[in-house]
Design an enzyme around this catalytic site. Sequence first.
Site, PDB file in Angstrom:
ATOM      1  N   CYS A  60     -46.656 -39.932 -28.541  1.00 18.34           N
ATOM      2  CA  CYS A  60     -46.982 -39.264 -27.282  1.00 18.34           C
ATOM      3  C   CYS A  60     -48.236 -39.843 -26.635  1.00 18.34           C
ATOM      4  O   CYS A  60     -49.300 -39.862 -27.261  1.00 18.34           O
ATOM      5  CB  CYS A  60     -47.177 -37.774 -27.549  1.00 18.34           C
ATOM      6  SG  CYS A  60     -47.868 -36.858 -26.163  1.00 18.34           S
ATOM      7  N   TRP A  93     -42.211 -29.858 -32.862  1.00 16.33           N
ATOM      8  CA  TRP A  93     -42.740 -30.981 -33.635  1.00 16.33           C
ATOM      9  C   TRP A  93     -42.776 -30.615 -35.109  1.00 16.33           C
ATOM     10  O   TRP A  93     -43.195 -29.523 -35.490  1.00 16.33           O
ATOM     11  CB  TRP A  93     -44.146 -31.338 -33.148  1.00 16.33           C
ATOM     12  CG  TRP A  93     -44.181 -31.850 -31.742  1.00 16.33           C
ATOM     13  CD1 TRP A  93     -44.431 -31.121 -30.613  1.00 16.33           C
ATOM     14  CD2 TRP A  93     -43.930 -33.188 -31.312  1.00 16.33           C
ATOM     15  NE1 TRP A  93     -44.359 -31.929 -29.501  1.00 16.33           N
ATOM     16  CE2 TRP A  93     -44.056 -33.203 -29.892  1.00 16.33           C
ATOM     17  CE3 TRP A  93     -43.620 -34.378 -31.968  1.00 16.33           C
ATOM     18  CZ2 TRP A  93     -43.892 -34.356 -29.138  1.00 16.33           C
ATOM     19  CZ3 TRP A  93     -43.450 -35.530 -31.216  1.00 16.33           C
ATOM     20  CH2 TRP A  93     -43.584 -35.511 -29.818  1.00 16.33           C
ATOM     21  N   VAL A 126     -43.567 -26.370 -26.835  1.00 18.05           N
ATOM     22  CA  VAL A 126     -44.568 -26.638 -27.864  1.00 18.05           C
ATOM     23  C   VAL A 126     -45.011 -28.086 -27.704  1.00 18.05           C
ATOM     24  O   VAL A 126     -44.224 -29.005 -27.929  1.00 18.05           O
ATOM     25  CB  VAL A 126     -43.991 -26.390 -29.263  1.00 18.05           C
ATOM     26  CG1 VAL A 126     -45.000 -26.770 -30.340  1.00 18.05           C
ATOM     27  CG2 VAL A 126     -43.580 -24.927 -29.403  1.00 18.05           C
ATOM     28  N   VAL A 128     -47.978 -31.412 -27.778  1.00 17.84           N
ATOM     29  CA  VAL A 128     -49.130 -32.075 -28.380  1.00 17.84           C
ATOM     30  C   VAL A 128     -49.820 -32.876 -27.284  1.00 17.84           C
ATOM     31  O   VAL A 128     -49.155 -33.268 -26.314  1.00 17.84           O
ATOM     32  CB  VAL A 128     -48.709 -33.007 -29.538  1.00 17.84           C
ATOM     33  CG1 VAL A 128     -48.213 -32.208 -30.723  1.00 17.84           C
ATOM     34  CG2 VAL A 128     -47.652 -34.020 -29.106  1.00 17.84           C
ATOM     35  N   TYR A 191     -42.874 -40.753 -15.864  1.00 19.33           N
ATOM     36  CA  TYR A 191     -41.988 -39.628 -16.168  1.00 19.33           C
ATOM     37  C   TYR A 191     -41.248 -39.136 -14.931  1.00 19.33           C
ATOM     38  O   TYR A 191     -40.078 -38.748 -15.014  1.00 19.33           O
ATOM     39  CB  TYR A 191     -42.794 -38.490 -16.801  1.00 19.33           C
ATOM     40  CG  TYR A 191     -43.200 -38.831 -18.203  1.00 19.33           C
ATOM     41  CD1 TYR A 191     -42.346 -38.617 -19.276  1.00 19.33           C
ATOM     42  CD2 TYR A 191     -44.423 -39.437 -18.452  1.00 19.33           C
ATOM     43  CE1 TYR A 191     -42.705 -38.982 -20.551  1.00 19.33           C
ATOM     44  CE2 TYR A 191     -44.790 -39.812 -19.726  1.00 19.33           C
ATOM     45  CZ  TYR A 191     -43.929 -39.581 -20.777  1.00 19.33           C
ATOM     46  OH  TYR A 191     -44.275 -39.964 -22.041  1.00 19.33           O
TER      47      TYR A 191
END
Length: 356
Positions: A60, A93, A126, A128, A191
């Site tokens: 990421c 994750w 969720v 990160v 993106y």
Amino acid sequence: MSHPSSDGAPADGAADGNTGYGSKPFKRSRSHFADRITADGRDGWPVEAGRYRLVASRACPWASRAVISRRLLGLEDALSLAVTDPIQDHRSWRFTLDPDGRDPVLGIRFLREAYDARETDYPGGVSVPAVVDVPSGQLVTNDFQQITLDLATEWTALHRPGAPELYPEPLREEIDVVMAGVYRDVNNGVYRAGFATGQGEYEAAFRDLFRRLELLSGRLADQRYLVGDTITEADIRLFTTLVRFDAVYHGHFKCNGFKLTEDRVLWAYARDLFQTPGFGDTVDFHHIKQHYYRVHAGINPTGIVPVGPDLSGWLLPHHREELGGRPFGHGTPPGPVPAAEEVPPSGRPEHLLTGS
């Protein structure tokens, strides 16, 4: 449509307005948990060595910012690191890289458990990077924009001797302006192009992306770093997109105006950073490719991970030192990567030749 696990940071597929092709553009949502860990603890979370754990995916780009900042600032002993599996499922994750599939410090199998400990049945994605309070097991923050700024400015008492100033106060206004354009058109721009559901939406993102890359190339033609003569937060944020560009964004996200390797300035700039301690030694190209090509089923339904491109060029000489500049200012490079945090050989560029 929400993309809670597409790349780490939270995202929404819906936004106001449309492209004229019956679709709505990709929009990254704001982090829901935006508490800050500060020197004075004003949000209830004081800086404290050993209290918090940074959960990151090496795949990421948003999490990689925090991993790089942590290493440059020498916070490895103060802020422990959990690295997730690059492949996540509907449960979020996963810590399947650890023995018994549990994070050895938090004792959880999925990052969602830390989110649930903070807010039961939290409906959002969720994401990160995430910082978790070890004693309570609760998520503290997933504010990917603020985490690194606070590491640079609020955690100073725990910085290593010789740590660089990544967000120097005299340059903050300029850094903020540069980062805003990089975020809008490059970090998030890839993106917007990759998750576009309409031709007009895609083409608009494509144009914004390559216009910004050309502007950045011009800016960097005669200066080594984006702002001032040392590495700053702005360089970290641009690097995490550039290092993924040819490996995934050029093909997977249809960002194919040109390859990074085809822009002489940006390619040399990116190699310069990659070869600077704290940058390339945190990059795992295997994790990056596995995540993007296997998780984004809507874009790559076969799940086939391409063999190329040849990534060994990241180790070629860059000659950017001829422009001057001091990577760490009056400071020093970080020390060796802790053994437990070394990127496996499978993720290093010298092991990722086309056809190997």
